[in-house]
Enzyme design. Structure first.
Site, PDB file in Angstrom:
ATOM      1  N   GLY A   1       6.121  34.452 -19.248  1.00  0.00           N
ATOM      2  CA  GLY A   1       6.998  34.699 -18.199  1.00  0.00           C
ATOM      3  C   GLY A   1       7.390  33.319 -17.470  1.00  0.00           C
ATOM      4  O   GLY A   1       6.602  32.408 -17.342  1.00  0.00           O
ATOM      5  N   CYS A   2       8.443  33.229 -16.709  1.00  0.00           N
ATOM      6  CA  CYS A   2       8.925  31.983 -16.142  1.00  0.00           C
ATOM      7  C   CYS A   2       8.340  31.766 -14.682  1.00  0.00           C
ATOM      8  O   CYS A   2       7.602  30.520 -14.742  1.00  0.00           O
ATOM      9  CB  CYS A   2      10.387  32.069 -15.558  1.00  0.00           C
ATOM     10  SG  CYS A   2      10.891  33.584 -14.743  1.00  0.00           S
ATOM     11  N   TYR A   3       8.085  32.779 -13.982  1.00  0.00           N
ATOM     12  CA  TYR A   3       7.138  32.676 -12.834  1.00  0.00           C
ATOM     13  C   TYR A   3       5.697  32.278 -13.357  1.00  0.00           C
ATOM     14  O   TYR A   3       5.031  31.483 -12.610  1.00  0.00           O
ATOM     15  CB  TYR A   3       7.031  33.954 -12.110  1.00  0.00           C
ATOM     16  CG  TYR A   3       8.140  34.365 -11.163  1.00  0.00           C
ATOM     17  CD1 TYR A   3       8.632  33.469 -10.224  1.00  0.00           C
ATOM     18  CD2 TYR A   3       8.876  35.499 -11.372  1.00  0.00           C
ATOM     19  CE1 TYR A   3       9.489  33.715  -9.563  1.00  0.00           C
ATOM     20  CE2 TYR A   3       9.851  35.535 -10.605  1.00  0.00           C
ATOM     21  CZ  TYR A   3      10.695  34.884  -9.629  1.00  0.00           C
ATOM     22  OH  TYR A   3      11.537  35.119  -8.960  1.00  0.00           O
TER      23      TYR A   3
ATOM     24  N   SER B   1       5.244  28.848 -14.141  1.00  0.00           N
ATOM     25  CA  SER B   1       5.067  27.824 -13.078  1.00  0.00           C
ATOM     26  C   SER B   1       3.752  27.845 -12.281  1.00  0.00           C
ATOM     27  O   SER B   1       3.235  27.015 -11.745  1.00  0.00           O
ATOM     28  CB  SER B   1       6.411  28.049 -12.037  1.00  0.00           C
ATOM     29  OG  SER B   1       6.180  29.194 -11.247  1.00  0.00           O
TER      30      SER B   1
END
Lengths: 347, 347, 347, 347
Positions: D151-153, D156
């Site tokens: 996932g993107c979160y 990061s």
């Protein structure tokens, strides 16, 4: 004065803006609200920013008769086509209507049906509807039972054009209106075109020459000039929430310098509370009118033959809800600026 | 091919964009950079997004002779007035110059000095400078030693106007260019007008009828049409970083339907890699060209007599650095699209 | 009541916001304004959106004695360091001062000088200065001659933290304040960091752990809790004009469910006109407070041990000018909400 | 190498971004695309910015067998729940799958069903799925037939946390991830929450402590640290199109100064092409990674005990499509950076 105001279609941006303005209006005693969506919910659950300010249940459309019976004035913030029969219901009960849809703006039912592609819902009312652009057609508004509140683009365009047309200064076959609008003008219903990632960091034209506000601008431009006016209208979508900047171009019949043209505008709008003519060297910005009922105008005569007028309004205030309240004030004999004063938000 | 490219004025947005494009260009062997600011700093401290991509010290202007001696081509991304003498220095060493300032765009020194209010820094070079808008003036570019890269607004306006003017389809006295630009067009130096809280949620016109790109548009419109063209130009500032959308209006000499007008555009730009004519029903958006050297055009003939053309470019690419690299490709006999291919960023 | 209000530093965003609020305040008789910039200009040339609302010449700082002599209250919207001596001048004439700079927020001159890196301009006044966060320190404000208006970040953080700290619910060594602010918080002076193309389409942290609002938050958190509180504060710059959203994290001393925690907040702020606790399922948005003096709070106890509080304010209103007027109302015995009512702008 | 790549779910932002990257990838021979929407349309009518770059018809889902038979690798850019059975179909034909949905990210079917509230569509495949975060789990990716793209979160957050967790530097019970995301992360389907007027000029938190990426972050944080990690995750919606900035807080087990902490990060990511550790004094900005597969990290140890790490990625590239291509490169033995080089767009 203790007016009772009904708002139908309260869950859109124009409906909400009416609440925002009317809940501070000193002559409004009470507001009741209805909608086709969110029926039965508390208004402050749909709009948490209204919590503690306006505490109302949203009525469904079936309560329209009750609303009409109770109210002194009913604002219709509904889609075109939906508005007309609702207006009839309210008028039947002898209450005044301010319609913010397009249904009563064009005096000709055929023109309406050609551009809006729906049968008109109450054609018999058209003859009594008054176009509610006070600075240009004030006299007829006070006596009206039914006011057709102008479109946002037409408001910005007609205020810019009126002095040129009334004074016969320009060639009526070369009028161009190039408008730039914020996204709230498209309403609160989500769509791909208004989806944040599509709008943000983007500039686009749409409905070039075929936008539905075209006949409204042309028709009232014609009324102002006393003859047919050919208006070419191009709207653009700009990544701001509120604001319309219209840049209007017309060919002048005879040379004129900037100062003379500006003087004509200053005289034309002298005494108007909501129209400001920018001083020499200034060009209006939508930020100057944010949240206000104002229109700021800037003018130049170009190389003496090209009239260029820039007008800035807040599309939800002077372009919709604010102008509707201005019309209400006129209809009820109140000072025109009641509830509409004070500077806007900056920056 | 192994070209050595110098970039003077690298710390502005156009200079940086040249780096971004050239560091991926397959025929560029090495880049060296100079500037009046940030001298002696590493380029990737000024622009951390370049870290790991381009590792250069920023030279001061006193190293110009070294840069010129070393380079095959020098790009000047300097303010107008500053550019011309630098160009002379580079040309003296027999190296080619692509100037992205205004200094060599207008062929007439008087016109330049009237609009730019500074004495021209190298008037003797004007006769050899070639206006680098490849789609319209390609033939002369290959042989040029000095290319004047067009302004961003003129690029968007002239590509939109060229087919109309070349074919003599429109009245040359009624041309209006209404442009909407992102803020990066104003450069990287902070100013109140480009301060975020002033630009954001704002739409404004500026320099109405008096912007410095006016004579550039008019002059080359005249060249295209073979006679004088009266262009009225209004730029607007829009809260986006990149992108220019120009909406161009001209009165058609004879009626024409949309399809015919579109066909004229498609034929005019057939074979052009960087110009796309939108299909019927589409209107160009700046988001469609973000980060690319493309120009997207949309056309309508309005009510048969009003030609309206909408053009979308990225002001830093086709409006500046990308077009400069396109010119470089032509000057060095490379395929015109080298280093400029691939789709842009969306959304 | 007919109060006369002076505003020094009127040409910044906070100064302008004071004008916007005070010119609608029913107990303000007259406003006079001074600044270090734009001296002698009409206020409505600097801020055209004020035209027709407030018609004042901007006085220079040399007219400070006249302003102090005339006014009942003087608001100082000046940079830190500049403010203190001006406050002394006004207080000398027996007039009340509301200082919106940092000069009187920290009670300890050494702490001030350590963080602000300038000598304090009026250390003798510190003992009489009252920290003007009414919801938390109301009692002392009414009697104050000199009110230090809180910083925007501390306002958002302390309102979020107060119930936790007052009730001793959290570990005082693990308090984290992660704030997201609009760009107007940085003031009206252009800088590269606030240049539109640099801010737009960007998210960034700055001053991580070293921002000057850190000691202010820590100090008053300590006062609220009756002991030292270790606050780690990270501000972020967000591409909006107005608004601060602070997300506050603290470790709970004992498990608690969401509903219980929310009840504590509701009770703590019961009766407060400007603090709203969001209902279950809602999380505050800065858009809910735009242009208002409100703070919207949302709470959860996470997995029973992690208190998370989100607070939303408008940095220029509750975070600056609005809170200053709230303080003025208290100082002059007016109802606290005078001139600060009504819903904000939406959308 | 001549790889054939299929993209299923091409009409969303992640699908489109895959096209953008793959159509410039030197080892991709051909791309074919499928979707549940816009079936039968040309890809460049849905995405006009792709015109002239990629000319494909959008296949319907019924052509999945053909696509799988043809392709070497299939990317699934589908909603969670939809993805798993499609993956099974492709794997059955012996082709490799990179799934960009959540279906194969969590190794435990119960955890998946608890958080995603749908039955898992292909639980038998979970044991073979590899979590595709190359910098942290590179070794297993090369041999995988099925990669679960993070996932993107989580991307990061985990890149920010990994050095702290791997070195056992922090208290595993106090990890906070405060993320700020652009709106494209929510996909291309219009919704009120992503409607421009609602997002623009707004900052808000959502899913505080209950967002579906929470277990993904926690689980892999646990894997990295070799024990359970309690992560509290708060996502925020920011009015930008692209970009995630995550600010990560953890309590250090022992004091450490900034330089030492930074050195640990530099060593941990030494040799990584896509991770940049900011130099002292710099804090990452999402603008530094726009359109790139990079992650920029900034670190401080606060008052020696509070580790704070800021990470910036482009949610559609390193947070989705770019990382997927990085995984593809590993799976096919290509240099990891193939097709992913070059600086991003600035400003």
């Amino acid at each position: 004065m203790g007016l009772k105001a009904g708002i139908v279609g309260v869950t859109g941006y124009v409906g909400e803006e009416l609440v925002r303005i009317l809940c501070r209006h000193p002559e409004i005693e009470e507001i009741r609200v209805a909608s086709r969506d969110f029926v039965g919910e508390a208004l402050d659950r749909v709009f948490p920013h209204l919590r503690g300010h306006v505490d109302r249940e949203i009525w469904g459309m079936e309560k329209l008769p009750d609303l009409a019976a109770w109210a002194d004035v009913v604002f219709l913030a509904l889609p075109h086509g939906v508005s007309a029969p609702v207006a009839r219901e309210v008028l039947k009960r002898g209450k005044r209507v301010i319609d913010l849809a397009a249904d009563f703006r064009l005096p000709d039912v055929k023109l309406y049906e050609e551009w809006y592609r729906v049968p008109h819902g109450a054609p018999e009312l058209l003859k009594d509807a008054v176009y509610g652009l006070p600075e240009l057609f004030r006299s007829s508004i006070s006596a009206a039972q039914l006011v057709a509140n102008p479109g946002c683009y037409p408001t910005s365009a007609l205020l810019a054009l009126a002095p040129l047309l009334k004074h016969g200064l320009v060639d009526r076959s070369t009028v161009i209106v190039d408008s730039k609008s914020g996204v709230s003008g498209a309403g609160r219903s989500p769509s791909l075109g208004c989806h944040f990632p599509e709008c943000n960091e983007n500039i686009r034209a749409y409905g070039v020459g075929v936008h539905r506000h075209t006949p409204e601008i042309s028709y009232y431009a014609g009324v102002l000039s006393g003859g047919q006016v050919d208006v070419f209208f191009t709207p653009h979508l700009i990544p701001v929430t509120r604001g319309i900047l219209s840049t209007v171009y017309a060919r002048m019949e005879r040379p004129m310098d900037d100062a003379s043209l500006r003087r004509i505008y200053e005289e034309f709008y002298a005494g108007e509370a909501f129209v400001q003519v920018a001083v020499a060297g200034e060009w209006p910005e939508t930020k100057w009118v944010l949240g206000t009922n104002r229109c700021f105008l800037g003018v130049t005569s170009g190389a003496e033959r090209q009239a260029v007028v820039v007008s800035a309004i807040d599309n939800l205030v002077k372009g919709a809800a604010g102008q509707a309240v201005q019309n209400m004030n006129l209809m009820f004999g109140l000072p025109e600026v009641t509830g509409l004063t004070g500077p806007g938000l900056y920056p």
